[in-house]
Structures are given as structure tokens and as C-alpha cells.
Design a protein around this motif. Structure first.
Motif, mmCIF file in Angstrom:
data_model
loop_
_atom_site.group_PDB
_atom_site.id
_atom_site.type_symbol
_atom_site.label_atom_id
_atom_site.label_comp_id
_atom_site.label_asym_id
_atom_site.label_seq_id
_atom_site.Cartn_x
_atom_site.Cartn_y
_atom_site.Cartn_z
ATOM 1 N N ARG A 42 -42.358 -0.965 3.165
ATOM 2 C CA ARG A 42 -41.647 -0.834 1.990
ATOM 3 C C ARG A 42 -40.894 -1.857 1.589
ATOM 4 O O ARG A 42 -40.388 -2.108 0.312
ATOM 5 C CB ARG A 42 -40.659 0.509 2.445
ATOM 6 N N LEU A 43 -40.005 -2.632 2.547
ATOM 7 C CA LEU A 43 -39.177 -3.777 2.453
ATOM 8 C C LEU A 43 -39.733 -4.741 1.312
ATOM 9 O O LEU A 43 -39.287 -5.286 0.437
ATOM 10 C CB LEU A 43 -38.780 -4.476 3.600
ATOM 11 N N ALA A 44 -41.406 -5.041 1.580
ATOM 12 C CA ALA A 44 -42.086 -5.939 1.037
ATOM 13 C C ALA A 44 -42.313 -5.644 -0.508
ATOM 14 O O ALA A 44 -42.444 -6.409 -1.502
ATOM 15 C CB ALA A 44 -43.378 -6.298 1.750
ATOM 16 N N HIS A 45 -42.258 -4.203 -0.908
ATOM 17 C CA HIS A 45 -42.910 -3.712 -2.163
ATOM 18 C C HIS A 45 -41.659 -3.052 -2.885
ATOM 19 O O HIS A 45 -41.901 -2.914 -4.069
ATOM 20 C CB HIS A 45 -44.092 -2.843 -2.091
ATOM 21 N N GLU A 46 -40.770 -2.335 -2.154
ATOM 22 C CA GLU A 46 -39.678 -1.693 -3.057
ATOM 23 C C GLU A 46 -38.303 -2.798 -3.158
ATOM 24 O O GLU A 46 -38.245 -3.478 -2.564
ATOM 25 C CB GLU A 46 -39.601 -0.449 -2.355
ATOM 26 N N THR A 47 -37.466 -1.992 -4.060
ATOM 27 C CA THR A 47 -36.305 -3.073 -4.239
ATOM 28 C C THR A 47 -35.363 -2.094 -3.595
ATOM 29 O O THR A 47 -34.011 -2.964 -3.527
ATOM 30 C CB THR A 47 -36.116 -3.110 -5.669
ATOM 31 N N ASP A 48 -35.006 -0.874 -3.434
ATOM 32 C CA ASP A 48 -34.021 -0.425 -2.970
ATOM 33 C C ASP A 48 -34.043 -0.584 -1.298
ATOM 34 O O ASP A 48 -34.348 0.609 -0.640
ATOM 35 C CB ASP A 48 -33.820 1.276 -3.327
ATOM 36 N N LEU A 62 -33.507 0.996 4.661
ATOM 37 C CA LEU A 62 -32.769 0.881 6.236
ATOM 38 C C LEU A 62 -32.291 2.338 6.530
ATOM 39 O O LEU A 62 -32.332 2.696 7.759
ATOM 40 C CB LEU A 62 -31.689 -0.105 5.749
ATOM 41 N N ARG A 63 -31.659 3.141 5.642
ATOM 42 C CA ARG A 63 -31.142 4.226 6.233
ATOM 43 C C ARG A 63 -32.238 5.484 6.628
ATOM 44 O O ARG A 63 -32.110 5.850 7.817
ATOM 45 C CB ARG A 63 -30.716 5.169 4.854
ATOM 46 N N CYS A 64 -33.420 5.452 6.036
ATOM 47 C CA CYS A 64 -34.441 6.143 6.553
ATOM 48 C C CYS A 64 -35.105 5.390 8.065
ATOM 49 O O CYS A 64 -35.166 6.277 8.913
ATOM 50 C CB CYS A 64 -35.894 6.166 5.800
ATOM 51 N N PHE A 65 -35.148 4.085 8.246
ATOM 52 C CA PHE A 65 -35.477 3.550 9.430
ATOM 53 C C PHE A 65 -34.263 3.938 10.460
ATOM 54 O O PHE A 65 -34.710 4.322 11.596
ATOM 55 C CB PHE A 65 -35.775 2.213 9.406
ATOM 56 N N GLU A 66 -33.218 3.641 10.169
ATOM 57 C CA GLU A 66 -32.153 4.197 11.242
ATOM 58 C C GLU A 66 -32.434 5.600 11.541
ATOM 59 O O GLU A 66 -32.212 5.832 12.931
ATOM 60 C CB GLU A 66 -30.879 3.878 10.490
ATOM 61 N N LYS A 67 -32.498 6.582 10.860
ATOM 62 C CA LYS A 67 -32.761 7.813 11.135
ATOM 63 C C LYS A 67 -33.917 8.066 12.100
ATOM 64 O O LYS A 67 -33.706 8.661 13.132
ATOM 65 C CB LYS A 67 -32.665 8.717 9.859
ATOM 66 N N LEU A 90 -26.049 15.572 4.241
ATOM 67 C CA LEU A 90 -26.574 15.696 5.323
ATOM 68 C C LEU A 90 -28.070 16.125 4.986
ATOM 69 O O LEU A 90 -29.087 15.771 5.421
ATOM 70 C CB LEU A 90 -25.826 16.836 6.210
ATOM 71 N N LEU A 91 -28.155 17.169 3.940
ATOM 72 C CA LEU A 91 -29.401 17.714 3.501
ATOM 73 C C LEU A 91 -30.298 16.581 2.935
ATOM 74 O O LEU A 91 -31.483 16.695 3.374
ATOM 75 C CB LEU A 91 -29.162 18.921 2.758
ATOM 76 N N ASP A 92 -29.655 15.613 2.280
ATOM 77 C CA ASP A 92 -30.264 14.495 1.693
ATOM 78 C C ASP A 92 -30.961 13.621 2.635
ATOM 79 O O ASP A 92 -31.858 13.468 2.559
ATOM 80 C CB ASP A 92 -29.328 13.750 0.679
ATOM 81 N N MET A 93 -30.158 13.456 3.556
ATOM 82 C CA MET A 93 -30.699 12.645 4.849
ATOM 83 C C MET A 93 -31.779 13.255 5.350
ATOM 84 O O MET A 93 -32.836 12.624 5.833
ATOM 85 C CB MET A 93 -29.528 12.212 5.740
ATOM 86 N N ALA A 94 -31.794 14.367 5.534
ATOM 87 C CA ALA A 94 -32.657 15.258 6.256
ATOM 88 C C ALA A 94 -34.082 15.215 5.459
ATOM 89 O O ALA A 94 -35.104 15.109 5.988
ATOM 90 C CB ALA A 94 -32.459 16.719 6.737
ATOM 91 N N ASP A 126 -33.835 11.593 1.128
ATOM 92 C CA ASP A 126 -33.573 11.138 -0.131
ATOM 93 C C ASP A 126 -32.199 10.687 -0.380
ATOM 94 O O ASP A 126 -31.227 11.072 -0.090
ATOM 95 C CB ASP A 126 -33.859 12.446 -0.814
ATOM 96 N N TYR A 127 -32.278 9.358 -0.858
ATOM 97 C CA TYR A 127 -30.988 8.608 -1.073
ATOM 98 C C TYR A 127 -30.618 8.102 -2.649
ATOM 99 O O TYR A 127 -30.076 7.138 -2.757
ATOM 100 C CB TYR A 127 -30.996 7.462 -0.118
ATOM 101 N N HIS A 128 -31.201 9.198 -3.420
ATOM 102 C CA HIS A 128 -30.855 8.914 -4.840
ATOM 103 C C HIS A 128 -29.730 9.066 -5.285
ATOM 104 O O HIS A 128 -28.904 8.401 -6.232
ATOM 105 C CB HIS A 128 -31.974 9.819 -5.717
ATOM 106 N N ASP A 129 -28.825 9.980 -4.965
ATOM 107 C CA ASP A 129 -27.475 10.398 -4.996
ATOM 108 C C ASP A 129 -26.625 9.495 -4.630
ATOM 109 O O ASP A 129 -26.477 9.002 -3.357
ATOM 110 C CB ASP A 129 -27.204 11.639 -4.635
ATOM 111 N N PRO A 130 -25.777 8.624 -5.288
ATOM 112 C CA PRO A 130 -24.997 7.330 -4.980
ATOM 113 C C PRO A 130 -24.008 7.840 -3.665
ATOM 114 O O PRO A 130 -23.664 7.174 -2.793
ATOM 115 C CB PRO A 130 -24.285 7.097 -6.281
ATOM 116 N N LEU A 131 -23.578 9.056 -3.940
ATOM 117 C CA LEU A 131 -22.600 9.738 -3.077
ATOM 118 C C LEU A 131 -23.254 9.790 -1.562
ATOM 119 O O LEU A 131 -22.806 9.418 -0.419
ATOM 120 C CB LEU A 131 -21.856 10.964 -3.521
ATOM 121 N N SER A 132 -24.498 10.366 -1.662
ATOM 122 C CA SER A 132 -25.275 10.479 -0.447
ATOM 123 C C SER A 132 -25.576 9.164 0.245
ATOM 124 O O SER A 132 -25.203 9.046 1.404
ATOM 125 C CB SER A 132 -26.308 11.074 -0.640
#
Lengths: 238, 199
Positions: free
Chosen positions: A125-131, A136-141, A192-196, A199-205
Motif C-alpha cells: 500500500r505504501l508503494a502504490h497509494e498516496t494516503d 499507517l493507522r490501519c497498520f497500527e491498529k 471509533l466506528l470508522d477505525m473499526a 475507513d479514514y476518509h473523514d478528516p475528523l476521524s
């Protein structure tokens, strides 16, 4: 002959870090799929004509063979697996961040095959995506989950009441989210639900999950500083 | 047997060398005192002299006995090119290859976050100041290790923000290299970074 009894062949692995060792060797920190994190000596790997030189690169899927059963194994051979472009620019710094997390939080000789697979996927994902932040958030979780520190994201702490997207919670370390406590990190239920749902599209999330992860990781790191985080912060300042 | 304290001190002092453990340090100390006393005195003298007189060149950061080193003072060098290398040994290699007539900056290390070496430890702001002294192209010749690549990326971001032109030395198959004998990592990267053949 006893060394050969402890010989392992063609094990999927990544190099997390390497240090120069003696005159021409390398001391490797290896993350192997079936045997967890191991220390290994690659003899002669720093010689000018060593065949291992271009192979023992971080972030590249390898198959390693080694022997020995002590704390430090001896590398016998390495095979290139390919399919992973070398990380560039910010993705490279993010890769260092993943490795620093794993080196600090993963115990030696403790296999985490699922985490290994997730690490492989994260590098892709790091090699092919830009966000990169979302990656990183997905990996940390997932890393915390695999290491036994799973987050409670869909229910309130100590109950089976589901998290409501519009409600405000406080997240307490090693406890979870709750509406009735004063301390902890204030968050919106939707974060919390976005993290579950990864999904990190929402800037606040994205922003709140970063704060939550930073708090939890700092807790598990028990005072250790993540140098990569400092480096990325310094870079963004410029 | 009692070891005289000055001998013990010598053994302890020799251990500051990389790769020298207690046994090697002892062997060296015995050799110096028993077999080569003039050599020992010469070593002590030159070591003391070098430590006192050698400093970092104000321009290129390389080791120098003067404020500005011979290479940086030379009028034959092209001041429009500034090549960044990790270590003095890399500068020597560049000079041996006789391919480059510009100026240098020696970082004396590389960024290595996992070893705790960040931008502050390397004093990268000195390089930025040096690059701003006059208009020039900065050529990044850090190693093609992951740390060298990270250093190059960091420097390019830093220098680009100042409007300075930055380039990176190319990588690929060695000159005279055969595909049959090259390692997979190099070959894979060479294919990925292939370039268009133009007239």
C-alpha cells in the motif's frame, strides 16, 4: 553437527534493520513469518563483492535460510522474492516508522504470521497509494491487535452497549471508550466506528484516530521515543 | 600477577578503536611496549597532533587542517556544482573516478532514524546554508542503502523548498556488468528505473 539440527530453510522474512558487525559482517534484525523477530549475523555481507549486498535490503520480501539456536543465528543464504517496488520518498520514511514500531513492540522469537502478512500488504500500500496516514493507522491498529493489545472500538468499555456515531466518548488506556468518565481522550463515536471499519476518509476521524493511536502507542512504548516520528515532523516543518 | 596501572590505562584507551575488544587491546599494548617503543612514541605524537590540528572545513565539512580546505580553495573547480556525499571515503572515490570537477559537501554520516540519527544530529542546516552561498546544482551522491535513500529524499525536500536545483546520481547495472551475474535487487530496480533511448 548440532548446528545443522537447528537449520531452517527458505523462510519468508523481511529485514527490519541492520548494523555493521565486525570488519565485514552485518547484524540483522529479521522479521520472519514463522519464527517472529530474530537477530542474525550475515557473515561477509559488507565485502565489496558479496552476493548478499544487494539482497539484504529493508522492505524487500526475502526467503532466508539460517542455522543456530542461540540468541543470534547465522544466516546461510538469502533469496530475492521480488514483487515489491523499493519505497521512495515519504513512503520510505513511513516504512522506517513501521520497522521502528515492530523493533520496539514485538518480542523476539514470538511468531506473528498474521502480522507478517499484514506488514507485507502495508508495504504494498505504501508503494502504490498516496494516503500514507490512513495506511499507517490501519497498520497500527492491526499490529496492536496481533500483539495482544486490541482496541475496543465497537462497544463501550465494560458493557455490550454499541458505540453510537453521534455520541461523545472518552477513551481510557487499557479500558476503552466510555461516556461516563472525565479522564481519557475525548472522541466522537464515528471516529471509533470508522477505525473499526479501517475507513479514514473523514478528516475528523483521521485526526482523532491519530491522537488516539499516539496516546496508545506512547503507553505501550513506555517512554521510548520514536525517532522516525521526529524525523517526519522535522521534514514537514520545512 | 599485578598489571601496572599505566599499562591497564593503555589497554583501556586502545579499546576506543572500533572492533577492538579486551584481548586485541592487550595484544596491541604488549606489542607497542615490548617490540616497538619508537613506533608507540610516533603514534602518540601523531595522534595528539592530528586531534589538535584537524577540524572540519568551513565549506565542505571534510577533515581539514585549515579553515577552508585545499579543494574548496582551488580555482579549477566548478562552483556551480555541489556534490553531497556521506563520508570522506566517498569523496576520495569520486575524485579517483575523475568524473567530477565541482565542489563537495561531506555529511559525515547519514540519516538513520532507527539508530536515533536525525536531521539535528547531522547538522543539515549547514548544508542548506552552504548551498545558498551561490547559485548551484546540488548532486546527491549518498549511498543506495535505505538510509542513504532516506537522506537523499530529506535533503531534496529541504533544498527544493529553498528553490535550489537538486539531482541524484543514477543507479543500475555496473559498467561491464552482465545480466547473468548481477543480483536480483539491482536488476529489478534497473528495469523499474529504465530510461527512454533518445538520439
Amino acid at each position: 553437527m548440532s548446528a545443522h539440527k537447528h537449520r531452517l530453510e527458505n523462510q519468508p522474512a523481511f529485514i527490519l534493520h541492520s548494523y555493521p558487525f565486525r570488519e565485514t559482517s552485518l547484524l540483522l534484525e529479521v522479521f520472519s513469518r514463522n519464527h517472529g523477530r530474530l537477530a542474525m549475523v550475515a557473515r561477509g555481507a559488507r565485502r565489496p563483492r558479496s552476493a548478499l549486498r544487494g539482497l539484504l535490503m529493508n522492505f524487500q520480501p526475502l526467503e532466508l535460510s539460517w542455522f543456530g539456536k542461540g540468541e543470534v543465528r547465522t544466516l546461510h543464504s538469502a533469496e530475492w522474492q521480488g514483487g515489491q517496488p523499493q519505497l521512495q520518498s515519504t513512503a520510505l520514511l513511513c516504512g522506517f516508522y513501521l520497522n521502528e514500531l515492530l523493533l520496539n513492540l514485538m518480542a523476539r522469537d514470538d511468531p506473528h504470521a498474521a502480522l507478517f502478512d499484514y506488514y507485507l500488504m502495508t508495504l504494498q500500500r505504501l508503494a502504490h497509494e498516496t494516503d500514507h496516514a490512513a495506511t499507517l493507522r490501519c497498520f497500527e491498529k492491526h499490529m496492536l491487535q496481533e500483539l495482544g493489545y486490541a482496541l475496543l472500538l465497537e462497544h463501550e468499555a465494560g458493557s455490550d452497549k454499541p458505540i453510537e456515531p453521534g455520541a461523545h466518548y472518552n477513551y481510557v488506556i487499557e479500558h476503552g471508550a466510555s461516556r461516563d468518565v472525565e479522564e481519557g481522550l475525548p472522541l466522537l463515536g464515528k471516529t471509533l466506528l470508522d477505525m473499526a471499519a479501517d475507513d479514514y476518509h473523514d478528516p475528523l476521524s483521521a485526526q482523532q484516530s491519530k491522537q488516539l493511536m499516539r496516546m496508545l502507542l506512547n503507553h505501550h512504548l513506555a517512554g521510548k521515543v520514536l525517532h522516525t516520528r521526529e524525523l517526519i515532523k522535522d521534514l514537514l516543518k520545512n | 600477577m599485578n598489571t601496572p596501572s599505566s599499562l591497564e590505562d593503555l589497554i583501556a584507551a586502545l579499546r576506543c578503536l572500533p572492533g577492538v575488544g579486551p584481548k586485541s587491546a592487550q595484544r596491541m599494548a604488549y606489542h607497542l611496549l615490548q617490540r616497538d617503543k619508537p613506533g608507540a612514541l610516533r603514534l602518540a605524537h601523531t595522534l595528539g597532533h592530528a586531534v589538535e590540528s584537524i577540524r572540519h572545513c568551513a565549506k565542505c565539512n571534510n577533515f581539514s587542517e585549515e579553515e577552508v580546505c585545499v579543494l574548496c580553495r582551488s580555482h579549477k573547480r566548478d562552483a556551480g556544482l555541489l556534490c553531497v556525499v556521506e563520508m570522506p571515503a566517498d569523496l576520495l572515490m569520486m575524485e579517483q573516478a575523475q568524473c567530477y570537477r565541482g565542489m563537495y559537501f561531506v555529511l559525515m554520516g547519514r540519516l538513520s532514524p532507527l539508530d536515533g540519527i536525525g536531521a539535528r544530529e547531522l547538522h543539515l542546516e549547514r548544508l542548506v546554508r552552504r548551498a545558498q552561498e551561490q547559485p548551484c546544482e546540488v548532486i546527491l551522491a549518498t549511498n543506495f542503502t535505505v538510509e542513504g535513500e532516506a537522506t537523499a529524499h530529506y535533503l531534496s525536500t529541504l533544498l527544493n523548498a529553498q528553490g535550489i536545483k537538486v539531482s541524484r546520481i543514477a543507479r543500475g547495472l555496473p559498467v561491464g556488468g552482465e545480466l547473468e551475474h548481477v543480483d536480483s535487487g539491482t536488476l529489478a530496480q534497473a528495469v523499474l528505473e529504465r530510461r527512454v533511448f533518445s538520439e
